[in-house]
Design a protein around this motif. Sequence first.
Motif, PDB file in Angstrom:
ATOM      1  N   ALA A 299      -3.217  15.578 -13.071  1.00 31.26           N
ATOM      2  CA  ALA A 299      -4.008  14.364 -13.272  1.00 31.26           C
ATOM      3  C   ALA A 299      -3.118  13.187 -13.657  1.00 31.26           C
ATOM      4  O   ALA A 299      -3.334  12.055 -13.205  1.00 31.26           O
TER       5      ALA A 299
ATOM      6  N   GLN B 227      -1.550  11.728 -10.765  1.00 29.02           N
ATOM      7  CA  GLN B 227      -2.497  10.915 -10.002  1.00 29.02           C
ATOM      8  C   GLN B 227      -2.854   9.622 -10.743  1.00 29.02           C
ATOM      9  O   GLN B 227      -3.649   8.825 -10.251  1.00 29.02           O
TER      10      GLN B 227
ATOM     11  N   LEU C  35      -4.467   9.463 -13.665  1.00 31.35           N
ATOM     12  CA  LEU C  35      -5.760   9.582 -14.333  1.00 31.35           C
ATOM     13  C   LEU C  35      -5.563   9.755 -15.847  1.00 31.35           C
ATOM     14  O   LEU C  35      -5.929  10.771 -16.443  1.00 31.35           O
TER      15      LEU C  35
ATOM     16  N   GLU D  50      -7.307  16.929  -7.015  1.00 33.02           N
ATOM     17  CA  GLU D  50      -7.467  16.235  -5.729  1.00 33.02           C
ATOM     18  C   GLU D  50      -8.929  15.929  -5.450  1.00 33.02           C
ATOM     19  O   GLU D  50      -9.254  14.885  -4.861  1.00 33.02           O
TER      20      GLU D  50
ATOM     21  N   LYS E 129     -11.232  12.675  -8.236  1.00 31.98           N
ATOM     22  CA  LYS E 129     -11.544  11.253  -8.041  1.00 31.98           C
ATOM     23  C   LYS E 129     -12.746  11.028  -7.128  1.00 31.98           C
ATOM     24  O   LYS E 129     -13.702  10.343  -7.507  1.00 31.98           O
TER      25      LYS E 129
ATOM     26  N   GLN F  36     -16.736   9.617  -8.090  1.00 26.99           N
ATOM     27  CA  GLN F  36     -17.401   8.488  -7.430  1.00 26.99           C
ATOM     28  C   GLN F  36     -18.732   8.900  -6.824  1.00 26.99           C
ATOM     29  O   GLN F  36     -19.736   8.184  -6.946  1.00 26.99           O
TER      30      GLN F  36
ATOM     31  N   GLU G  46     -14.927   8.411 -15.853  1.00 29.92           N
ATOM     32  CA  GLU G  46     -13.730   9.223 -16.075  1.00 29.92           C
ATOM     33  C   GLU G  46     -13.730   9.810 -17.489  1.00 29.92           C
ATOM     34  O   GLU G  46     -13.311  10.954 -17.702  1.00 29.92           O
TER      35      GLU G  46
END
Length: 356
Positions: free
Chosen positions: A85, A88, A90, A230, A233, A237, A243
């Motif tokens: 994460a 990425q 995050l 992966e 995210k 949405q 988050e």
Amino acid sequence: MTVISSRDRTIALIALAATIASGILISLHVNPVILFVVTAVALAMLASMVGSATEQLGGKLGPGATGVLQSALGNLPELFICIFALRQGLVTVVQSALIGSILANSLLVLGLAFLVGGLKNGTQKFGKQQPRMIASLMLLAVSALMIPTLAHELHTPAGRHPETMSIVAAIVLLLVFLSSIPVSLKGGALTPSDCEPEARTHAVWPVGLSVGTLLFAGIGAALVSDWFVEALKPAIQILHLSEAFTGLVVVAIAGNAVENVVGIQLAVKNQMDFAVSVILNSSLQVALGLIPALVILSLFLGGAHLTLVLTPLLIAVLALSAIVTTVIVYDGESIWLEGAALVGLYIIIAASFWWG
């Protein structure tokens, strides 16, 4: 003779099936929500396998070594999730997941243990020394985690150096964590060495099986964590989740819930010394070990750097959790109503992060 419980066999089969299914789904580029759910199930089962194999392996060496191994390996799935994460970017998910892991253990799991154990057995008693030691260390760890945020929010000169402050706090916490290892090895106050023999899983696995299970669970957790992040995210949405809520509740529970069901089972059996120790130690391992380790590791991962500058609400609920848990365990006894209150507090906290 090797005896593997039906529970362990079931968890292993589900973990294997969910891991294989995750690999197939990621290659087929299926709906991210489906992949998110399947990988979350796989991670929960793999986390439980890591916990069982670690306890079995430590059982060959004594209760002290079991505590050390659980500290070192018990959070492998969560560690991998946070690493991927961070790569990425995050950061909010990672910070929320780490705090959420502490809250899930200290409030939800402990509350459920008190609730179901109290309803079945009435007022339950447990030794005071060990819970008090763990609770005291937890308060100190939480205080250290809060200081970088306080320095930032109060606009002090140190607040202009959040990364440096986070590294300093992480190093100190890791030193405290390393200092606790000799205590654990000697079967001191941090080790549930005086619990009933029935409280432990029977140490009947051969070393090869324990090591093989750890290897499978570790490799599986590394692969599935990558796929989980992966899918994270796009799933957030699609499901319209924040988050903060995803990290605090979904990711934290996926990495911890199944493993810590044992604490609830022990409470039902009225083996409260071991139940309280297992649950509180899980929170302490995250605060003293996992969080500072990730702060240091994030400097070398090539993604976002993890700092200990958290949102005011995260810091507030972390402090409340540590204080409430300390007050409740300090008298060495519990009733079902205290458990219901802890679970209720967890639900209110989770709701407060629903919108972000």
